[in-house]
Design an enzyme around this catalytic site. Structure first.
Site, PDB file in Angstrom:
ATOM      1  N   LYS A   1      29.708  -4.796 -18.210  1.00 44.29           N
ATOM      2  CA  LYS A   1      31.125  -4.409 -18.247  1.00 44.29           C
ATOM      3  C   LYS A   1      31.420  -3.365 -17.165  1.00 44.29           C
ATOM      4  CE  LYS A   1      29.976  -1.133 -21.888  1.00 44.29           C
ATOM      5  NZ  LYS A   1      29.657  -1.048 -23.319  1.00 44.29           N
TER       6      LYS A   1
ATOM      7  N   MET B   1      39.745  16.508  -2.403  1.00 44.91           N
ATOM      8  CA  MET B   1      39.866  15.057  -2.525  1.00 44.91           C
ATOM      9  C   MET B   1      38.923  14.302  -1.585  1.00 44.91           C
ATOM     10  SD  MET B   1      43.199  12.613  -2.134  1.00 44.91           S
ATOM     11  CE  MET B   1      44.188  13.338  -3.423  1.00 44.91           C
TER      12      MET B   1
ATOM     13  N   TYR C   1      39.950  25.577  -1.682  1.00 45.30           N
ATOM     14  CA  TYR C   1      41.147  25.891  -2.468  1.00 45.30           C
ATOM     15  C   TYR C   1      40.866  26.953  -3.529  1.00 45.30           C
ATOM     16  CZ  TYR C   1      43.310  21.578  -0.695  1.00 45.30           C
ATOM     17  OH  TYR C   1      43.836  20.591   0.091  1.00 45.30           O
TER      18      TYR C   1
ATOM     19  N   ARG D   1      34.678   1.387 -35.169  1.00 42.59           N
ATOM     20  CA  ARG D   1      35.470   0.866 -34.051  1.00 42.59           C
ATOM     21  C   ARG D   1      35.712  -0.607 -34.343  1.00 42.59           C
ATOM     22  NH1 ARG D   1      33.157   1.843 -27.982  1.00 42.59           N
ATOM     23  NH2 ARG D   1      31.924   0.030 -28.593  1.00 42.59           N
TER      24      ARG D   1
HETATM   25  C1  LIG Z   1      28.358  -0.829 -23.606  1.00 48.37           C
HETATM   26  C2  LIG Z   1      27.790  -1.494 -24.775  1.00 48.37           C
HETATM   27  C3  LIG Z   1      26.406  -1.759 -24.846  1.00 48.37           C
HETATM   28  C4  LIG Z   1      25.414  -1.284 -23.817  1.00 48.37           C
HETATM   29  O1  LIG Z   1      25.142   0.073 -24.004  1.00 48.37           O
HETATM   30  P1  LIG Z   1      24.087   0.871 -23.150  1.00 48.37           P
HETATM   31  O2  LIG Z   1      23.930   2.143 -23.872  1.00 48.37           O
HETATM   32  O3  LIG Z   1      24.662   1.060 -21.790  1.00 48.37           O
HETATM   33  O4  LIG Z   1      22.833   0.060 -23.115  1.00 48.37           O
HETATM   34  C5  LIG Z   1      25.955  -2.482 -25.945  1.00 48.37           C
HETATM   35  N1  LIG Z   1      26.808  -2.885 -26.923  1.00 48.37           N
HETATM   36  C6  LIG Z   1      28.123  -2.630 -26.885  1.00 48.37           C
HETATM   37  C7  LIG Z   1      28.994  -3.100 -27.994  1.00 48.37           C
HETATM   38  C8  LIG Z   1      28.668  -1.907 -25.828  1.00 48.37           C
HETATM   39  O5  LIG Z   1      29.975  -1.636 -25.807  1.00 48.37           O
END
Ligand SMILES: *Cc1c(COP(=O)(O)O)cnc(C)c1O
Length: 382
Positions: A40, A316, A268, A138
Site C-alpha cells: 500500500k 522547504m 528562519y 477499526r
Molecule cells: C499495513 C498493514 C499490514 C502490514 O503491516 P507492517 O507492519 O508494515 O508489516 C498488515 N495488515 C494490515 C491490515 C495493514 O493495514
C-alpha cells in the site's frame, strides 16, 4: 557529476536487497505459509510498479493494498496474483473489484449487499476475505458477531469466501494483548469445519506479529509490509534473528559551503547560533522533499563518511549542516546521505524517524514527489 534533476535529491531503491529480504523472511516461516506482500501507499514509498514487479519475479504469493485504485495498479503489473484490498470499498467503487479481479475485505452486511449487487450485475463471482475485529477497533466484524456474517457469506451465490483475517493493534508493544487477539481469531476459526478451513487463507500477522507458527495452527499466511523493506518493527520478535537489510536510501547534495563568524544565527527564526567560527554546508533538500521540520536542530547527515548536525530550521528546499569538523574540503556536488550508509557510518530509517518524531512507516510515506526513486536492479546470485 550532477546534471539531472534527480541528482539534487533522490531515493535509491535496492531491489536485490528486497529480494534477499523476501528470501530470508520466507526461510524463517514454515513452507506452507503464504507470503502476502503489503504494498500500500506506493509500496511504502518505494514505488509500486518496480517493487511489485520484483516481488512477482521472486514469487510473492499475493499482494495487499489499501484501496481499489492501488489494487488496479498492481493488477496492471501482472495477471494471476491474488490482490487483497485491505481498506473499505466505497459505494461506487465496487465495479473496480470486478474489473480488476480484486479481493474485497468484508466487515458487515451492508458491504455484502453492495458486493453481491456488483457481482450480479457483472455476472461474475466476487472474491472476499472476512475480516474479524478481535480488538483493533477499526475494520472487521466484532469477533463475537462473526459467525452470522460467516454463514451469510457461505450461503452467498455471488461472493466466494477465500479467507479470514484479523489485524493486531499492538503487535510491537503488547504481547499479552496480541495473544488475546490471536486467541479470539482462533476461537472463531475452530467453529468452522476443518474441510472448509483448509480452503481458506487465514492470516493475522503483520511484520511485528510474525511469531508463532506452529504446525497445527490454522494460520497459513502472513501480511508483510515494513519487514520486507528491511526494518525490524519489533526487535525481540522471532524474526529479529533475520538479517534483513534496508532497501531504501535517501540522499541529497551540498549546494554551497561557506564560513561564518561565531554567533551567526542560522535559518528562519534564528533557532540556532554558531558557537564558534564555522564552516556550513547548504544542502539541496528540505521539508519539500520529506525531511521533517520536527528534526530541525536534531537530525544529522553523512558527508564524507562523517556525521554532520543540522543547524537551525529545515526549510522547504534547503537544509543547513555543520561541516567544520570535516578536514577534507567539502564542495558543492558532494553527496549528503540523509538515510543510508557512508563507509562505516549509517543513518537508519528508525533514527531518521526518531529525529522527526514520527514512525518509520510515516517516514517512507513522507518522501515527496520531488524525490525521484532510482532503482538498482541487479539480480541476486545465490
Ligand atoms: C499495513 C498493514 C499490514 C502490514 O503491516 P507492517 O507492519 O508494515 O508489516 C498488515 N495488515 C494490515 C491490515 C495493514 O493495514
Amino acid at each position: 557529476m550532477p546534471g539531472n534533476p534527480q541528482d539534487r535529491v533522490w531515493a535509491a531503491i535496492d531491489l536485490a536487497a528486497l529480494e534477499r529480504n523476501l528470501g530470508r523472511i520466507r526461510s524463517a516461516l514454515p513452507p506452507h505459509v503464504r507470503y502476502v506482500a503489503v504494498v500500500k501507499a506506493d509500496a511504502y514509498g518505494h514505488g509500486l510498479y518496480q517493487t511489485v514487479a520484483r516481488l512477482m519475479q521472486c514469487h510473492a504469493d499475493a499482494f495487499a493494498v489499501a484501496n481499489v485504485f492501488e489494487g488496479a495498479e498492481v493488477r496492471e503489473v501482472g495477471a494471476g496474483w491474488p490482490i487483497l484490498v485491505l481498506g473499505a470499498v466505497l459505494p461506487g467503487e465496487e465495479d473496480h473489484l470486478v474489473n480488476y479481479d480484486l479481493i474485497a475485505t468484508v466487515s458487515g452486511e451492508e458491504e455484502v449487499k453492495r458486493f453481491e449487487k456488483a457481482a450480479r450485475r457483472a455476472g461474475q463471482a466476487l472474491r472476499v476475505h472476512l475480516k474479524i475485529d478481535t480488538g483493533m477497533g477499526r475494520l472487521g466484524v466484532w469477533h463475537s458477531d462473526a459467525e452470522a456474517l460467516f454463514k451469510r457469506l457461505e450461503k452467498s451465490k455471488h461472493l466466494v469466501l477465500e479467507g479470514i483475517f484479523t489485524h493486531f493493534s499492538s503487535a510491537d508493544s503488547d504481547l499479552d494483548y496480541t495473544r488475546t487477539q490471536r486467541d479470539r481469531l482462533l476461537r472463531f476459526i475452530k467453529k468452522i469445519p476443518v474441510e472448509t478451513q483448509r480452503d481458506l487463507l487465514v492470516h493475522a500477522d503483520n511484520s511485528a506479529g510474525l511469531e508463532s507458527f506452529t504446525k497445527d495452527s490454522p494460520l497459513n499466511a502472513v501480511r508483510v509490509g515494513l519487514l520486507q523493506f528491511g526494518l525490524l518493527p519489533y526487535p525481540t520478535s522471532l524474526l529479529s534473528r533475520l538479517a534483513v537489510e534496508p532497501v531504501l536510501s535517501f540522499s541529497t547534495r551540498v549546494g554551497l559551503t561557506k564560513e561564518l563568524p561565531s554567533g551567526t544565527p542560522i535559518s528562519y527564526g534564528q533557532t540556532y547560533r554558531l558557537k564558534q567560527r564555522s564552516r556550513i554546508a547548504v544542502l539541496t533538500a528540505g521539508y519539500g522533499d520529506g525531511i521533517p521540520t520536527a528534526s530541525s536542530n536534531k537530525a544529522e547527515v553523512l558527508i564524507m563518511g562523517k556525521r554532520c548536525p543540522v543547524l537551525g530550521r529545515i526549510t522547504m528546499d534547503q537544509t543547513v549542516v555543520d561541516v567544520t569538523h570535516i578536514e577534507h574540503p567539502v564542495s558543492p556536488g558532494d553527496i549528503a546521505t540523509l538515510i543510508g550508509r557512508q563507509g562505516r557510518e549509517e543513518i537508519t530509517v528508525t533514527e531518521f524517524s526518531e529525529w522527526g518524531n514520527c514512525i518509520p512507516w510515516e517516514t517512507f510515506c513522507s518522501l515527496t514527489k520531488r524525490v525521484p526513486r532510482v532503482y538498482q536492479t541487479s539480480r541476486v546470485h545465490t
